[in-house]
Write a protein that holds these residues in place. Structure first.
Motif, PDB file in Angstrom:
ATOM      1  N   ILE A   1     105.107  -3.882  67.699  1.00  0.00           N
ATOM      2  CA  ILE A   1     105.075  -5.336  69.269  1.00  0.00           C
ATOM      3  C   ILE A   1     104.204  -6.176  68.867  1.00  0.00           C
ATOM      4  O   ILE A   1     104.600  -6.836  69.265  1.00  0.00           O
ATOM      5  CB  ILE A   1     105.215  -4.007  70.575  1.00  0.00           C
ATOM      6  N   ARG A   2     102.742  -6.174  68.390  1.00  0.00           N
ATOM      7  CA  ARG A   2     102.171  -6.645  68.566  1.00  0.00           C
ATOM      8  C   ARG A   2     102.176  -7.722  67.075  1.00  0.00           C
ATOM      9  O   ARG A   2     101.965  -8.680  67.528  1.00  0.00           O
ATOM     10  CB  ARG A   2     100.768  -6.328  68.397  1.00  0.00           C
ATOM     11  N   GLY A   3     103.394  -7.247  65.941  1.00  0.00           N
ATOM     12  CA  GLY A   3     103.091  -8.116  65.244  1.00  0.00           C
ATOM     13  C   GLY A   3     104.329  -8.897  65.423  1.00  0.00           C
ATOM     14  O   GLY A   3     104.816 -10.001  65.550  1.00  0.00           O
ATOM     15  N   LEU A   4     105.005  -8.404  66.305  1.00  0.00           N
ATOM     16  CA  LEU A   4     106.485  -9.019  66.956  1.00  0.00           C
ATOM     17  C   LEU A   4     106.524 -10.194  67.491  1.00  0.00           C
ATOM     18  O   LEU A   4     107.014 -11.482  67.468  1.00  0.00           O
ATOM     19  CB  LEU A   4     107.174  -8.264  67.664  1.00  0.00           C
ATOM     20  N   CYS A   5     105.323  -9.841  68.583  1.00  0.00           N
ATOM     21  CA  CYS A   5     105.070 -10.535  69.642  1.00  0.00           C
ATOM     22  C   CYS A   5     103.939 -12.287  68.724  1.00  0.00           C
ATOM     23  O   CYS A   5     104.170 -13.394  69.575  1.00  0.00           O
ATOM     24  CB  CYS A   5     103.979 -10.413  70.269  1.00  0.00           C
ATOM     25  N   MET A   6     103.640 -12.055  67.787  1.00  0.00           N
ATOM     26  CA  MET A   6     102.809 -12.925  67.082  1.00  0.00           C
ATOM     27  C   MET A   6     103.935 -13.786  65.917  1.00  0.00           C
ATOM     28  O   MET A   6     103.689 -14.245  65.322  1.00  0.00           O
ATOM     29  CB  MET A   6     101.338 -12.204  66.018  1.00  0.00           C
ATOM     30  N   GLY A   7     105.216 -13.088  66.006  1.00  0.00           N
ATOM     31  CA  GLY A   7     106.202 -13.954  65.232  1.00  0.00           C
ATOM     32  C   GLY A   7     106.512 -13.496  63.480  1.00  0.00           C
ATOM     33  O   GLY A   7     107.005 -13.825  63.184  1.00  0.00           O
ATOM     34  N   ASN A   8     105.707 -12.122  63.195  1.00  0.00           N
ATOM     35  CA  ASN A   8     105.499 -11.501  62.154  1.00  0.00           C
ATOM     36  C   ASN A   8     106.480 -10.421  61.939  1.00  0.00           C
ATOM     37  O   ASN A   8     106.808  -9.182  62.045  1.00  0.00           O
ATOM     38  CB  ASN A   8     103.896 -11.003  62.071  1.00  0.00           C
ATOM     39  N   VAL A   9     107.536 -10.734  61.635  1.00  0.00           N
ATOM     40  CA  VAL A   9     108.784 -10.724  61.819  1.00  0.00           C
ATOM     41  C   VAL A   9     109.049  -9.861  60.490  1.00  0.00           C
ATOM     42  O   VAL A   9     109.478  -7.997  60.397  1.00  0.00           O
ATOM     43  CB  VAL A   9     110.851 -11.096  62.047  1.00  0.00           C
ATOM     44  N   GLU A  10     108.881  -9.906  59.037  1.00  0.00           N
ATOM     45  CA  GLU A  10     108.433  -9.605  58.093  1.00  0.00           C
ATOM     46  C   GLU A  10     107.829  -8.254  57.396  1.00  0.00           C
ATOM     47  O   GLU A  10     107.463  -7.364  57.375  1.00  0.00           O
ATOM     48  CB  GLU A  10     107.950 -10.310  56.688  1.00  0.00           C
TER      49      GLU A  10
ATOM     50  N   ALA B   1     103.177 -17.837  69.895  1.00  0.00           N
ATOM     51  CA  ALA B   1     103.027 -16.258  70.143  1.00  0.00           C
ATOM     52  C   ALA B   1     102.954 -16.407  72.024  1.00  0.00           C
ATOM     53  O   ALA B   1     103.598 -15.610  72.822  1.00  0.00           O
ATOM     54  CB  ALA B   1     101.569 -15.538  69.744  1.00  0.00           C
ATOM     55  N   ARG B   2     102.538 -17.326  72.488  1.00  0.00           N
ATOM     56  CA  ARG B   2     102.273 -17.027  74.012  1.00  0.00           C
ATOM     57  C   ARG B   2     103.367 -17.215  74.410  1.00  0.00           C
ATOM     58  O   ARG B   2     104.356 -16.739  75.152  1.00  0.00           O
ATOM     59  CB  ARG B   2     101.220 -18.463  74.614  1.00  0.00           C
ATOM     60  N   LEU B   3     104.472 -17.885  74.075  1.00  0.00           N
ATOM     61  CA  LEU B   3     105.859 -17.706  74.272  1.00  0.00           C
ATOM     62  C   LEU B   3     106.583 -16.765  74.139  1.00  0.00           C
ATOM     63  O   LEU B   3     106.975 -16.601  75.354  1.00  0.00           O
ATOM     64  CB  LEU B   3     106.464 -19.372  73.838  1.00  0.00           C
ATOM     65  N   MET B   4     106.153 -16.728  73.348  1.00  0.00           N
ATOM     66  CA  MET B   4     106.742 -14.889  72.507  1.00  0.00           C
ATOM     67  C   MET B   4     106.370 -14.078  73.940  1.00  0.00           C
ATOM     68  O   MET B   4     107.429 -13.628  74.557  1.00  0.00           O
ATOM     69  CB  MET B   4     106.389 -14.403  71.259  1.00  0.00           C
ATOM     70  N   VAL B   5     105.599 -14.016  74.303  1.00  0.00           N
ATOM     71  CA  VAL B   5     105.146 -12.402  75.101  1.00  0.00           C
ATOM     72  C   VAL B   5     105.745 -13.155  76.946  1.00  0.00           C
ATOM     73  O   VAL B   5     106.175 -12.398  77.001  1.00  0.00           O
ATOM     74  CB  VAL B   5     103.376 -12.718  75.491  1.00  0.00           C
ATOM     75  N   ASP B   6     105.460 -14.456  76.823  1.00  0.00           N
ATOM     76  CA  ASP B   6     105.959 -14.820  77.698  1.00  0.00           C
ATOM     77  C   ASP B   6     107.126 -14.043  78.788  1.00  0.00           C
ATOM     78  O   ASP B   6     107.769 -14.259  80.138  1.00  0.00           O
ATOM     79  CB  ASP B   6     105.855 -16.214  78.362  1.00  0.00           C
TER      80      ASP B   6
ATOM     81  N   LEU C   1     101.193  -5.000  76.324  1.00  0.00           N
ATOM     82  CA  LEU C   1     102.515  -6.714  76.780  1.00  0.00           C
ATOM     83  C   LEU C   1     100.825  -7.685  77.244  1.00  0.00           C
ATOM     84  O   LEU C   1     101.106  -8.777  77.107  1.00  0.00           O
ATOM     85  CB  LEU C   1     103.274  -6.712  77.309  1.00  0.00           C
ATOM     86  N   ARG C   2     100.585  -7.356  78.736  1.00  0.00           N
ATOM     87  CA  ARG C   2      99.577  -8.276  79.189  1.00  0.00           C
ATOM     88  C   ARG C   2      98.256  -8.702  78.608  1.00  0.00           C
ATOM     89  O   ARG C   2      98.076  -9.305  78.766  1.00  0.00           O
ATOM     90  CB  ARG C   2      99.256  -7.524  80.733  1.00  0.00           C
ATOM     91  N   ARG C   3      97.387  -7.698  77.718  1.00  0.00           N
ATOM     92  CA  ARG C   3      96.613  -7.683  76.961  1.00  0.00           C
ATOM     93  C   ARG C   3      97.018  -8.830  76.450  1.00  0.00           C
ATOM     94  O   ARG C   3      95.852  -9.770  75.598  1.00  0.00           O
ATOM     95  CB  ARG C   3      96.150  -6.416  76.065  1.00  0.00           C
ATOM     96  N   PHE C   4      98.116  -8.663  75.466  1.00  0.00           N
ATOM     97  CA  PHE C   4      98.747  -9.102  74.444  1.00  0.00           C
ATOM     98  C   PHE C   4      98.535 -10.977  74.869  1.00  0.00           C
ATOM     99  O   PHE C   4      97.967 -11.840  74.180  1.00  0.00           O
ATOM    100  CB  PHE C   4     100.059  -9.126  74.255  1.00  0.00           C
ATOM    101  N   ALA C   5      99.098 -11.293  76.190  1.00  0.00           N
ATOM    102  CA  ALA C   5      99.512 -12.251  77.103  1.00  0.00           C
ATOM    103  C   ALA C   5      97.878 -12.702  77.548  1.00  0.00           C
ATOM    104  O   ALA C   5      97.249 -14.049  77.156  1.00  0.00           O
ATOM    105  CB  ALA C   5      99.740 -12.016  78.406  1.00  0.00           C
TER     106      ALA C   5
END
Length: 384
Positions: free
Chosen positions: A254-263, A333-338, A359-363
């Motif tokens: 989930i953290r990777g996806l939030c950072m846009g790392n789909v690979e 990443a900010r827009l992803m998490v929001d 998710l809130r910690r990620f944000a």
């Protein structure tokens, strides 16, 4: 005749004179144009000098012969069994010694002897492997600082496993160019463990809180590492390392996806599900509830994480189409998490839910990263 006189003379000569004469005889044996019978007599004399009761004499012999490939083999093998001041110069330099002979000393020798072997001008991959496997931390540190050491990847990995918590070894490994990313991640985890064991940290943070902080920091570092350093085979190796070490968790995905790392997500799903890369990418592109459910079930993930993963995949597709490709990663990443948080709030209302808290910690972390990036840019502009 000259050698016979020499042997007669050393019976009564002072120690200092014997040491000087021994060094001269050894150099003559190595570098002078002697007749065959003179060469043989000189070798015999050098062998006799091994029994000299004065360590100074045997040290002189060791220093004179240490670096030469033409030193008598029986003399060299005897010298390395002598006391440390005699053995160490030979162990550190002699090209006469075989790897097998040096490996034995790595296992059974004294620390100065082991460090001397690790510092040799050339340390072969097999000898490096032996040092990495059974050598003490001091010898391993010397080897890592030795430009002549030929270290295979499996030796680097073994060093990280054995001594990754030792600051000097860990720093030496991390400073190596081209260090495989899975080893680098292992060292990050060990650094986190070491920080968690600091007495200052233990004094002010509870065990549970400390473990959570360390894990969170390591997960963040791992995702950053995957994003910046791991591509292709390196990414596959990192994912396999995470899987085998039990670190390939839903939090990481989930953290990777939030950072846009789909690979990273795709490689992880391929590893966990045994599906083909093409099949996993098709499910990721679809991002429907049924496709994501089937993929996560095949990968053994809990159904609790399905809404979050599906929301992340949809958000990634939408943002990838709408945003400039040059947008800073922290902003993306900010827009992803929001987006994910807004979707997630509609699914689960429990403020204490661990995924929601994650998710809130990620944000929070992403907002701080974005602020730091802005500050760094502002400082650069002012400096210019």
């Amino acid at each position: 005749m000259i050698v016979a006189k020499f042997l007669s003379w050393i019976e009564t000569a002072p120690v200092e004179r014997r040491a000087e004469a021994t060094s001269a005889l050894a150099r003559a044996y190595l570098y002078s144009d002697l007749e065959p019978f003179e060469k043989q007599a000189a070798e015999t004399a050098l062998t006799i000098l091994l029994d000299d009761p004065a360590p100074m004499v045997r040290e002189a012999l060791a220093h004179a012969l240490a670096a030469s490939p033409y030193a008598p083999r029986q003399v060299i093998l005897t010298l390395i069994q002598d006391i440390e001041p005699v053995a160490v110069p030979v162990l550190a330099a002699s090209p006469v010694l075989l790897d097998g002979e040096l490996v034995d000393l790595i296992a059974d020798g004294t620390l100065p002897q082991q460090m001397a072997v690790a510092a040799r001008p050339s340390v072969s991959p097999s000898l490096s492997a032996a040092i990495a496997e059974v050598g003490p931390v001091e010898a391993c540190r010397v080897m890592l600082e030795n430009p002549g050491a030929q270290l295979a990847v499996f030796s680097l990995r073994r060093l990280a496993e054995r001594f990754g918590r030792e600051p000097m070894v860990r720093n030496a490994l991390l400073n190596m160019p081209g260090l495989p990313v899975d080893i680098r991640q292992m060292l990050i985890v060990q650094l986190g463990d070491a920080l968690g064991q600091l007495s200052l940290v233990q004094s002010f943070v509870s065990d549970e809180r400390r473990s959570a902080l360390v894990k969170d920091a390591c997960d963040k570092a791992t995702v950053d590492l995957a994003f910046c350093c791991a591509h292709g085979d390196e990414l596959v190796a990192l994912v396999e390392h995470l899987r085998l070490s039990g670190q390939l968790t839903a939090d990481i995905l989930i953290r990777g996806l939030c950072m846009g790392n789909v690979e990273l997500f795709v490689a992880a799903m391929v590893s966990l599900s045994d599906l083909s890369d093409k099949r996993v990418r098709a499910c990721v592109s679809d991002a429907s509830e049924s496709a994501v459910r089937a993929l996560c079930r095949k990968a053994g993930l809990s159904e609790r994480v399905l809404p979050t993963i599906q929301s992340a995949l949809i958000a990634y597709q939408d943002l990838s189409e709408d945003l400039d490709p040059e947008v800073p990663r922290s902003r993306f990443a900010r827009l992803m998490v929001d987006r994910i948080l807004s979707d997630y709030d509609g699914v689960i209302d429990d403020e204490l839910d661990d995924l929601h808290a994650l998710l809130r910690r990620f944000a929070t972390q992403i907002a701080r990263d974005e602020a730091r990036e802005m500050r760094a840019k502002f400082q650069q502009v002012n400096a210019a």
